[in-house]
Design a protein around this motif. Structure first.
Motif, short mmCIF file in Angstrom:
data_model
loop_
_atom_site.label_atom_id
_atom_site.label_comp_id
_atom_site.label_asym_id
_atom_site.label_seq_id
_atom_site.Cartn_x
_atom_site.Cartn_y
_atom_site.Cartn_z
N GLY A 1 4.13 8.34 -6.46
CA GLY A 1 3.61 9.51 -5.76
C GLY A 1 2.14 9.71 -6.04
N GLY A 2 1.74 9.38 -7.25
CA GLY A 2 0.32 9.48 -7.61
C GLY A 2 -0.55 8.50 -6.86
N LYS A 3 0.08 7.49 -6.26
CA LYS A 3 -0.65 6.51 -5.46
C LYS A 3 -0.59 6.83 -3.97
CE LYS A 3 -0.18 2.56 -8.61
NZ LYS A 3 -1.60 2.18 -8.65
N GLY A 4 0.01 7.98 -3.64
CA GLY A 4 0.03 8.40 -2.25
C GLY A 4 1.34 8.26 -1.53
N ALA A 5 2.40 7.75 -2.21
CA ALA A 5 3.70 7.63 -1.56
C ALA A 5 4.37 9.00 -1.46
CB ALA A 5 4.59 6.67 -2.35
N LYS A 6 5.21 9.16 -0.45
CA LYS A 6 6.01 10.37 -0.29
C LYS A 6 7.37 10.10 -0.93
CE LYS A 6 3.71 11.43 4.09
NZ LYS A 6 3.90 11.62 5.56
N VAL A 7 7.61 10.72 -2.06
CA VAL A 7 8.81 10.42 -2.85
C VAL A 7 9.86 11.51 -2.67
CG1 VAL A 7 9.73 9.95 -5.14
CG2 VAL A 7 7.43 9.17 -4.53
N GLY A 8 11.06 11.11 -2.24
CA GLY A 8 12.19 12.01 -2.14
C GLY A 8 13.35 11.46 -2.94
N SER A 9 14.49 12.12 -2.88
CA SER A 9 15.61 11.65 -3.69
C SER A 9 16.94 11.94 -3.03
CB SER A 9 15.58 12.33 -5.07
OG SER A 9 15.72 13.73 -4.95
N VAL A 10 17.92 11.14 -3.40
CA VAL A 10 19.32 11.37 -3.08
C VAL A 10 20.04 11.31 -4.42
CG1 VAL A 10 21.40 10.49 -1.96
CG2 VAL A 10 19.20 10.41 -0.75
N LEU A 11 20.62 12.44 -4.82
CA LEU A 11 21.25 12.53 -6.13
C LEU A 11 22.75 12.77 -5.96
CD1 LEU A 11 18.63 14.73 -8.03
CD2 LEU A 11 18.89 12.25 -8.09
N GLU B 1 0.85 -1.19 0.00
CA GLU B 1 0.00 0.00 0.00
C GLU B 1 0.89 1.24 0.00
OE1 GLU B 1 -2.59 2.73 -0.25
OE2 GLU B 1 -3.30 0.65 -0.27
N ALA B 2 0.78 2.03 -1.06
CA ALA B 2 1.71 3.15 -1.24
C ALA B 2 1.39 4.35 -0.36
CB ALA B 2 1.72 3.58 -2.70
N LYS B 3 0.15 4.54 -0.02
CA LYS B 3 -0.25 5.75 0.68
C LYS B 3 0.50 5.91 2.00
CE LYS B 3 -4.32 8.39 2.05
NZ LYS B 3 -5.81 8.39 2.13
N GLY B 4 1.18 7.05 2.14
CA GLY B 4 1.90 7.35 3.36
C GLY B 4 3.28 6.74 3.46
#
Length: 413
Positions: free
Chosen positions: A210-220, A182-185
């Motif tokens: 993210g469109g499914k509710g996940a909080k997406v961040g990044s390390v570049l 479950e992606a939300k949260g």
């Protein structure tokens, strides 16, 4: 058949371009090549019921290996679907190979030449940029076009005459999402290089998960970085539920070593794309701790009758089945179906014959969605066992095709 406005197509291409770049990195594959053609005899009388099929693909160059996989699969699939006769419904299938060098201009030139000689069917295309030039040409000339390994989502639904025989980028990312639950949260971190390529991966995961509710961040990380330990530590400090790795280049072994040494692989789920067999050794000791989304690897189909036929035929001809072999095999199945149900000369009838068609493929049950010509298909989750030259994938899960079906591209009413 469907019609859609140019504005609708442009909007979908914009989102699809983002997702496509991400998938290219995920699987460490892009698609480009170069070469010449073996040209079939075009002097036959039209009454001989011959259907001319042009195979335009990457035969040489950077992606020649992928082109070979596709070509090997196509020939095996043609033999399978015609029961070894090279004919269907009384029509002989004549195949001409053209090498596009991964250059859209060369591909279009080759395609125009083939169309001018009466070819009603075009297939192939290892490169996404080539596919996006071939598709409009097919529509303009009303010929059936079946794109191959090119993963760009923009091919799906681009016009009435264009189909695809491989997976698309959206299916890759949805497969990764099944490992999140479950992606939300949930927290997802994309680990990539700070480049156009890396940033596109971040944007793609945001668009899909993210469109499914996940909080997406990044390390570049800077593309030039060789000490990747700080970035591995940064990922771990964020305590993500899922780490999505999209990495290309010679520093990949160092990256996986750093992630392993810093405990990232033991702290949570780490996902990346499984590319071809040549890529397996780069993971080293980390390979057994990574979850891989997979389009295909030999054996992924569970040894179904179609997969067995492909594996046996390619091996018999001296080839090695790999990531994109099913794309060629499936294309041949589609060509035979189109001719069998649509006839030798009516491209519109061929299109109709393919729309909504369900069939047994190398990967299992597959279906060509009538609304936008997406190829809805199962995807796989795997892990690597062994290391270095002994590394090989082991199937963990087959994701049903409905779970990873891309959203339908709406038509323009």
């Amino acid at each position: 058949m469907r019609r859609r406005t140019s504005d609708t197509v442009r909007r979908h291409r914009s989102l699809s371009a983002v997702v496509t770049l991400a998938s290219a990195g995920l699987l460490l594959t892009g698609c480009t090549a170069a070469g010449t053609a073996g040209e079939a005899n075009s002097g036959k009388d039209a009454k001989d019921e011959t259907v001319k099929v042009g195979l335009v693909y990457s035969r040489t160059g950077l992606l020649a290996a992928y082109g070979k996989q596709y070509r090997d699969g196509f020939m095996a699939g043609l033999d399978y679907a015609t029961k070894g006769t090279g004919k269907v419904a009384g029509h002989r299938i004549e195949v001409t190979e053209q090498d596009d060098a991964g250059d859209p201009g060369k591909a279009v030139s080759a395609a125009k030449n083939l169309i001018g000689k009466g070819y009603k069917v075009l297939a192939g295309t290892t490169d996404s940029g080539v596919a996006l030039q071939m598709a409009p040409l097919a529509a303009q000339n009303k010929v059936l076009y079946i794109s191959g390994p090119a993963a760009t989502d923009a091919v799906t639904g681009i016009n009435d005459y264009t189909f695809r025989s491989g997976r698309q980028s959206y299916q890759d990312i949805l497969t990764a999402g099944t490992m999140l639950g479950e992606a939300k949260g949930k927290k997802v971190t994309v680990l990539a290089q700070d480049s156009t390529f890396g940033q596109a991966n971040v944007a793609a995961v945001k668009a899909v998960l993210g469109g499914k509710g996940a909080k997406v961040g990044s390390v570049l990380a800077p593309p030039s970085a060789t000490d990747l330990t700080p970035f591995a530590r940064q990922v771990k400090a964020g305590s993500p539920d899922l780490v999505f790795v999209a990495w290309a280049g010679s520093t990949a072994p160092a990256l996986w070593t750093a992630l392993d040494q810093q405990g990232v692989l033991d702290a949570g789920k780490v996902v990346t794309g499984l590319a071809g067999t040549a890529s397996y050794p780069i993971f080293g000791d980390a390979g057994s701790k990574v979850s891989f989304l997979a389009h295909y690897f030999p054996g992924a189909g569970g040894g179904n009758a179609v997969e067995k036929a492909m594996l046996d035929a390619v091996a018999k001809d001296g080839g090695t089945p790999d990531l994109f072999t099913p794309d060629g095999f499936t294309a041949a199945q589609m060509v035979v179906r189109a001719i069998e149900e649509g006839g030798a000369n009516d491209s519109a009838a061929m299109v109709k014959a393919l729309e909504g068609w369900s069939f047994d493929g190398v990967k299992g049950k597959e279906q060509i969605r009538a609304e936008d010509h997406a190829l809805v298909q199962p995807m796989f989750v795997a892990k690597l066992t062994g290391k270095d030259a002994a590394a090989k994938p082991e199937l963990l899960n087959t994701v049903p095709m409905d779970q990873v079906a891309p959203p339908v591209k709406p038509s323009a009413g």
